[in-house]
Design a protein around this motif. Structure first.
Motif, PDB file in Angstrom:
ATOM      1  N   LEU A  64      -0.194  -4.808   9.056  1.00 33.78           N
ATOM      2  CA  LEU A  64      -0.490  -3.905   7.947  1.00 33.78           C
ATOM      3  C   LEU A  64       0.101  -2.527   8.223  1.00 33.78           C
ATOM      4  CD1 LEU A  64      -4.247  -4.875   7.437  1.00 33.78           C
ATOM      5  CD2 LEU A  64      -2.377  -5.372   5.844  1.00 33.78           C
ATOM      6  N   PRO A  65       0.461  -1.786   7.165  1.00 36.70           N
ATOM      7  CA  PRO A  65       0.957  -0.418   7.374  1.00 36.70           C
ATOM      8  C   PRO A  65      -0.126   0.468   7.976  1.00 36.70           C
ATOM      9  CG  PRO A  65       1.352  -1.197   5.125  1.00 36.70           C
ATOM     10  CD  PRO A  65       0.415  -2.167   5.751  1.00 36.70           C
ATOM     11  N   ALA A  66       0.290   1.540   8.589  1.00 30.89           N
ATOM     12  CA  ALA A  66      -0.660   2.497   9.145  1.00 30.89           C
ATOM     13  C   ALA A  66      -1.562   3.041   8.038  1.00 30.89           C
ATOM     14  CB  ALA A  66       0.085   3.648   9.819  1.00 30.89           C
ATOM     15  N   PRO A  67      -2.821   3.355   8.357  1.00 32.33           N
ATOM     16  CA  PRO A  67      -3.750   3.850   7.329  1.00 32.33           C
ATOM     17  C   PRO A  67      -3.231   5.069   6.576  1.00 32.33           C
ATOM     18  CG  PRO A  67      -4.959   3.244   9.300  1.00 32.33           C
ATOM     19  CD  PRO A  67      -3.503   3.141   9.651  1.00 32.33           C
ATOM     20  N   ASP A  68      -2.564   6.004   7.282  1.00 32.82           N
ATOM     21  CA  ASP A  68      -2.073   7.192   6.577  1.00 32.82           C
ATOM     22  C   ASP A  68      -0.947   6.843   5.603  1.00 32.82           C
ATOM     23  OD1 ASP A  68      -0.355   6.583   8.664  1.00 32.82           O
ATOM     24  OD2 ASP A  68       0.166   8.673   9.073  1.00 32.82           O
ATOM     25  N   VAL A  69      -0.176   5.800   5.916  1.00 34.44           N
ATOM     26  CA  VAL A  69       0.866   5.345   4.992  1.00 34.44           C
ATOM     27  C   VAL A  69       0.218   4.769   3.735  1.00 34.44           C
ATOM     28  CG1 VAL A  69       2.704   3.637   4.655  1.00 34.44           C
ATOM     29  CG2 VAL A  69       2.562   4.927   6.800  1.00 34.44           C
ATOM     30  N   MET A  70      -0.829   3.984   3.914  1.00 34.23           N
ATOM     31  CA  MET A  70      -1.510   3.406   2.753  1.00 34.23           C
ATOM     32  C   MET A  70      -2.170   4.489   1.903  1.00 34.23           C
ATOM     33  SD  MET A  70      -3.096  -0.180   4.211  1.00 34.23           S
ATOM     34  CE  MET A  70      -3.992  -0.421   2.680  1.00 34.23           C
ATOM     35  N   ARG A  71      -2.737   5.496   2.559  1.00 32.41           N
ATOM     36  CA  ARG A  71      -3.353   6.586   1.794  1.00 32.41           C
ATOM     37  C   ARG A  71      -2.310   7.348   0.984  1.00 32.41           C
ATOM     38  NH1 ARG A  71      -7.106   6.704   6.196  1.00 32.41           N
ATOM     39  NH2 ARG A  71      -5.720   7.991   7.472  1.00 32.41           N
ATOM     40  N   ALA A  72      -1.132   7.578   1.580  1.00 33.09           N
ATOM     41  CA  ALA A  72      -0.060   8.262   0.849  1.00 33.09           C
ATOM     42  C   ALA A  72       0.394   7.431  -0.351  1.00 33.09           C
ATOM     43  CB  ALA A  72       1.121   8.538   1.780  1.00 33.09           C
ATOM     44  N   ARG A  73       0.477   6.128  -0.177  1.00 25.68           N
ATOM     45  CA  ARG A  73       0.836   5.266  -1.299  1.00 25.68           C
ATOM     46  C   ARG A  73      -0.227   5.314  -2.384  1.00 25.68           C
ATOM     47  NH1 ARG A  73       2.673   0.006   2.335  1.00 25.68           N
ATOM     48  NH2 ARG A  73       4.725   0.794   2.961  1.00 25.68           N
ATOM     49  N   GLY A  74      -1.490   5.385  -1.983  1.00 26.16           N
ATOM     50  CA  GLY A  74      -2.565   5.479  -2.969  1.00 26.16           C
ATOM     51  C   GLY A  74      -2.472   6.743  -3.795  1.00 26.16           C
ATOM     52  N   ARG A  75      -2.152   7.856  -3.134  1.00 25.07           N
ATOM     53  CA  ARG A  75      -2.006   9.110  -3.876  1.00 25.07           C
ATOM     54  C   ARG A  75      -0.847   9.021  -4.866  1.00 25.07           C
ATOM     55  NH1 ARG A  75      -3.221  11.172   1.353  1.00 25.07           N
ATOM     56  NH2 ARG A  75      -1.010  11.499   1.813  1.00 25.07           N
ATOM     57  N   ALA A  76       0.239   8.384  -4.437  1.00 24.17           N
ATOM     58  CA  ALA A  76       1.394   8.257  -5.337  1.00 24.17           C
ATOM     59  C   ALA A  76       1.087   7.361  -6.530  1.00 24.17           C
ATOM     60  CB  ALA A  76       2.592   7.717  -4.558  1.00 24.17           C
ATOM     61  N   LEU A  77       0.253   6.347  -6.310  1.00 27.28           N
ATOM     62  CA  LEU A  77      -0.058   5.384  -7.361  1.00 27.28           C
ATOM     63  C   LEU A  77      -1.268   5.798  -8.193  1.00 27.28           C
ATOM     64  CD1 LEU A  77       1.002   2.602  -8.370  1.00 27.28           C
ATOM     65  CD2 LEU A  77      -0.667   1.521  -6.828  1.00 27.28           C
ATOM     66  N   GLN A  78      -1.914   6.915  -7.822  1.00 28.91           N
ATOM     67  CA  GLN A  78      -3.174   7.296  -8.461  1.00 28.91           C
ATOM     68  C   GLN A  78      -3.127   7.346  -9.990  1.00 28.91           C
ATOM     69  OE1 GLN A  78      -6.583   7.992  -7.163  1.00 28.91           O
ATOM     70  NE2 GLN A  78      -6.567   7.474  -9.327  1.00 28.91           N
ATOM     71  N   PRO A  79      -2.081   7.895 -10.615  1.00 35.30           N
ATOM     72  CA  PRO A  79      -2.096   7.927 -12.087  1.00 35.30           C
ATOM     73  C   PRO A  79      -2.205   6.531 -12.709  1.00 35.30           C
ATOM     74  CG  PRO A  79      -0.428   9.435 -11.246  1.00 35.30           C
ATOM     75  CD  PRO A  79      -0.909   8.635 -10.070  1.00 35.30           C
ATOM     76  N   ARG A  80      -1.566   5.549 -12.094  1.00 29.80           N
ATOM     77  CA  ARG A  80      -1.649   4.194 -12.649  1.00 29.80           C
ATOM     78  C   ARG A  80      -2.962   3.528 -12.282  1.00 29.80           C
ATOM     79  NH1 ARG A  80       4.109   1.932 -10.764  1.00 29.80           N
ATOM     80  NH2 ARG A  80       3.557   0.080 -11.968  1.00 29.80           N
ATOM     81  N   LEU A  81      -3.471   3.802 -11.083  1.00 28.80           N
ATOM     82  CA  LEU A  81      -4.774   3.265 -10.703  1.00 28.80           C
ATOM     83  C   LEU A  81      -5.869   3.796 -11.619  1.00 28.80           C
ATOM     84  CD1 LEU A  81      -4.551   3.607  -6.802  1.00 28.80           C
ATOM     85  CD2 LEU A  81      -4.400   1.487  -8.126  1.00 28.80           C
ATOM     86  N   ALA A  82      -5.740   5.060 -12.009  1.00 30.88           N
ATOM     87  CA  ALA A  82      -6.758   5.674 -12.863  1.00 30.88           C
ATOM     88  C   ALA A  82      -6.871   4.972 -14.212  1.00 30.88           C
ATOM     89  CB  ALA A  82      -6.443   7.157 -13.065  1.00 30.88           C
ATOM     90  N   GLU A  83      -5.813   4.327 -14.649  1.00 34.48           N
ATOM     91  CA  GLU A  83      -5.863   3.627 -15.934  1.00 34.48           C
ATOM     92  C   GLU A  83      -6.887   2.505 -15.944  1.00 34.48           C
ATOM     93  OE1 GLU A  83      -2.075   2.313 -17.305  1.00 34.48           O
ATOM     94  OE2 GLU A  83      -1.063   4.197 -16.822  1.00 34.48           O
ATOM     95  N   VAL A  84      -7.198   1.967 -14.758  1.00 38.32           N
ATOM     96  CA  VAL A  84      -8.196   0.900 -14.690  1.00 38.32           C
ATOM     97  C   VAL A  84      -9.446   1.358 -13.934  1.00 38.32           C
ATOM     98  CG1 VAL A  84      -6.510  -0.950 -14.934  1.00 38.32           C
ATOM     99  CG2 VAL A  84      -7.098  -0.119 -12.645  1.00 38.32           C
ATOM    100  N   GLY A  85      -9.594   2.678 -13.779  1.00 43.31           N
ATOM    101  CA  GLY A  85     -10.825   3.226 -13.220  1.00 43.31           C
ATOM    102  C   GLY A  85     -10.895   3.242 -11.708  1.00 43.31           C
ATOM    103  N   ILE A  86      -9.762   3.230 -11.028  1.00 42.52           N
ATOM    104  CA  ILE A  86      -9.756   3.221  -9.568  1.00 42.52           C
ATOM    105  C   ILE A  86      -9.408   4.607  -9.045  1.00 42.52           C
ATOM    106  CG2 ILE A  86      -8.684   2.269  -7.486  1.00 42.52           C
ATOM    107  CD1 ILE A  86      -8.047  -0.249  -9.086  1.00 42.52           C
ATOM    108  N   PHE A  87     -10.191   5.099  -8.100  1.00 41.80           N
ATOM    109  CA  PHE A  87      -9.862   6.303  -7.347  1.00 41.80           C
ATOM    110  C   PHE A  87      -9.282   5.848  -6.013  1.00 41.80           C
ATOM    111  CE2 PHE A  87     -11.352   9.307  -4.008  1.00 41.80           C
ATOM    112  CZ  PHE A  87     -10.493  10.348  -4.319  1.00 41.80           C
TER     113      PHE A  87
END
Length: 298
Positions: free
Chosen positions: A243-266
């Protein structure tokens, strides 16, 4: 490790995003649909805020949607499996084992319309209810197959298919299909993953079964991480090639946040934390799989 403060912060954000999380019994709800199948009695209950599916035979909540915002994921664990997309953001082909109300594949299609998703569900009546009451719709890139999840995995292996993300959502609150919680099955799932592929499995955060689940996944994948969710669920995350390093996954989450928000995910609630090695318990196998007996010791 997370501090108590950060855990409380994540919990508060979850509640804000999801509203008041639905309980196992929709409070003040009424039965709006009841359907018997050869496997279970499917009940749909509704109140002013939520519509939920439960299997009366087991008396556990399977799926809920918010009537006000039906595209947002109302039950925490259904959001947690999206950590798989942070672990493998290039995923193109997805397998979901277990349909429920169909909210997970529907949300995935909303986030990324180009995903190709196969769903396998044992009970055709569940598919009917998902379509009738939860807005589940197939399309040219979203297909539903009726059948046993393990049989489907084996057939896909023989056909040479590979998936970038496999979501396992076949476990009920007080019942596990034992053949879907063994080292042999998890080994087949790993073999079905493409290079860089990830499995996100909805499992139990508490109780005697939890360390056995961890031991079983770790016996196949080695490293596993967990996404802790409310209502007693956790997502076990594992990768074919790590699995990618946790900080890499967190950075990806921040980048994807606008699309995640469409389905109610923080994105912050998708943090996957290292799971300590399970000790003192045996992995579950086809010859040793007392998963449901372990519920009796809670």
């Amino acid at each position: 490790m997370r501090t108590d403060l950060s855990a409380l912060f994540a919990l508060a954000l979850t509640v804000v995003l999801a509203g008041c999380a639905p309980s196992d019994h929709v409070e003040g709800g009424r039965i709006v649909h009841r359907q018997k199948s050869m496997y279970r009695d499917i009940i749909v209950t509704e109140n002013e805020e939520y519509r939920c599916m439960s299997f009366a035979r087991r008396n556990g909540m399977q799926t809920c949607i918010s009537l006000r915002t039906p595209t947002r994921l109302a039950v925490p664990y259904t959001r947690g499996v999206f950590a798989g997309l942070l672990a493998n953001p290039g995923a193109r082909r997805v397998l979901v084992i277990g349909l429920g109300g169909g909210v997970i594949p529907s949300a995935m299609r909303r986030i990324d319309p180009d995903l190709r998703i196969d769903v396998v569900e044992l009970d055709p009546a569940v598919v009917d209810v998902a379509r009738q009451r939860f807005g589940y719709r197939e399309d040219p890139r979203l297909h539903t197959r009726i059948g046993d999840g393990r049989v489907f995995v084996r057939r896909q292996l023989r056909a040479g298919a590979r998936y970038d993300l496999i979501v396992i959502d076949a476990y009920e609150r007080v019942y596990v299909p034992e053949h879907l919680m063994t080292r042999e099955f998890i080994t087949e799932v790993k073999a079905l993953l493409a290079p860089g592929g990830v499995v996100a499995s909805n499992t139990f955060a508490r109780g005697p079964l939890a360390p056995y689940e961890a031991a079983t996944y770790q016996s196949v994948f080695g490293e596993t991480r967990v996404v802790d969710m409310m209502l007693g669920n956790r997502i076990i995350l594992a990768g074919r090639d790590g699995l990618p390093a946790p900080d890499v996954m967190r950075a990806r989450g921040r980048a994807l946040q606008p699309r995640l928000a469409e389905v109610g995910i923080f994105a912050g609630e998708l943090d996957a934390w290292p799971q300590p090695p399970a000790t003192g318990v045996r992995p579950l196998t086809d010859q040793y799989s007392p998963a449901n007996l372990l519920f009796g010791h809670e």
